[in-house]
Design a protein around this motif. Structure first.
Motif, mmCIF file in Angstrom:
data_model
loop_
_atom_site.group_PDB
_atom_site.id
_atom_site.type_symbol
_atom_site.label_atom_id
_atom_site.label_comp_id
_atom_site.label_asym_id
_atom_site.label_seq_id
_atom_site.Cartn_x
_atom_site.Cartn_y
_atom_site.Cartn_z
ATOM 1 N N THR A 224 131.823 22.963 -35.879
ATOM 2 C CA THR A 224 133.177 22.602 -35.513
ATOM 3 C C THR A 224 133.753 21.701 -36.578
ATOM 4 O O THR A 224 133.029 21.018 -37.302
ATOM 5 C CB THR A 224 133.223 21.867 -34.159
ATOM 6 O OG1 THR A 224 132.451 20.683 -34.257
ATOM 7 C CG2 THR A 224 132.722 22.736 -33.035
ATOM 8 N N GLY B 34 137.547 30.205 -30.549
ATOM 9 C CA GLY B 34 137.125 31.569 -30.865
ATOM 10 C C GLY B 34 136.280 32.090 -29.727
ATOM 11 O O GLY B 34 135.254 31.498 -29.393
ATOM 12 N N ALA C 74 136.966 31.267 -35.818
ATOM 13 C CA ALA C 74 136.716 29.845 -35.531
ATOM 14 C C ALA C 74 135.696 29.265 -36.499
ATOM 15 O O ALA C 74 135.886 28.146 -37.008
ATOM 16 C CB ALA C 74 136.242 29.669 -34.086
ATOM 17 N N ALA D 242 138.248 23.333 -34.303
ATOM 18 C CA ALA D 242 137.965 24.769 -34.247
ATOM 19 C C ALA D 242 136.548 24.947 -33.728
ATOM 20 O O ALA D 242 135.604 24.394 -34.292
ATOM 21 C CB ALA D 242 138.114 25.408 -35.627
ATOM 22 N N ASP E 136 133.618 27.769 -31.998
ATOM 23 C CA ASP E 136 133.133 29.094 -31.624
ATOM 24 C C ASP E 136 132.561 28.981 -30.207
ATOM 25 O O ASP E 136 131.458 28.478 -30.018
ATOM 26 C CB ASP E 136 132.056 29.537 -32.609
ATOM 27 C CG ASP E 136 131.278 30.757 -32.168
ATOM 28 O OD1 ASP E 136 130.311 31.098 -32.856
ATOM 29 O OD2 ASP E 136 131.590 31.371 -31.130
#
Length: 182
Positions: A2, A24, A40, A56, A58
């Motif tokens: 991240t 994401g 992501a 961001a 995932d």
């Protein structure tokens, strides 16, 4: 992985930081369904695309994790996922669409599955968990192949950089209607 970019106290944004979550979502074991997590991951790794206050992540198929992170307080949510083609895109894998999601789009949401990821169910049940729907967008890509397998098809892999640009444009555009952080 991240990426969190904290506001710079010298530029005056620290008093009112904007909390932007780029999520994401998708199953990387279903070929093009791994599009959201790939976008992501790349945004998290690309410091050149960093936006103050943007995180961001995932999420893959971890819907409950997304719900809990939304409960922590988010001003702007950008979901990155595959989307079904519309009538004009029926044969256009890799086509990027940007959609705005409102509460009315979530009516009749399915039950929240603690072991899966249905973004509509996560967002639709947010209020019952004590949260509110933030300003929400979807950056979606029309898939070519959702069968079992790992790796994006060529058309969808080529769309990843365009999706990254679309995400950054969404969260940095000061003319966005209703933007809480503009």
């Amino acid at each position: 992985m991240t990426l969190v970019i904290r506001p710079d106290p010298a530029d005056g944004t620290a008093e009112h930081p904007c909390h932007i979550l780029v999520a994401g979502v998708g199953n990387l074991f279903l070929r093009d369904d791994g599009f959201g997590p790939e976008v992501a991951r790349r945004l998290a790794a690309d410091a050149g695309r960093a936006v103050p206050g943007m995180l961001a992540v995932d999420y893959g198929i971890r819907g409950m994790h997304l719900a809990y992170d939304l409960l922590a307080g988010v001003d702007i949510l950008v979901l990155v996922d595959t989307v079904p083609p519309d009538a004009l895109e029926a044969n256009s894998p890799g086509c990027i669409r940007v959609l705005r999601v409102g509460r009315e789009d979530l009516d009749g949401a399915a039950a929240l599955d603690p072991h899966g990821m249905d973004p509509v169910a996560v967002l639709g049940r947010l209020r019952s968990l004590g949260g509110e729907l933030p300003l929400t967008f979807v950056v979606g890509c029309v898939p070519a192949d959702l069968s079992e397998g790992i790796g994006l098809t060529g058309a969808v892999a080529a769309a990843v950089p365009r999706a990254m640009v679309a995400v950054v444009d969404l969260v940095t555009n000061p003319n966005r209607e209703g933007a809480p952080c503009a």
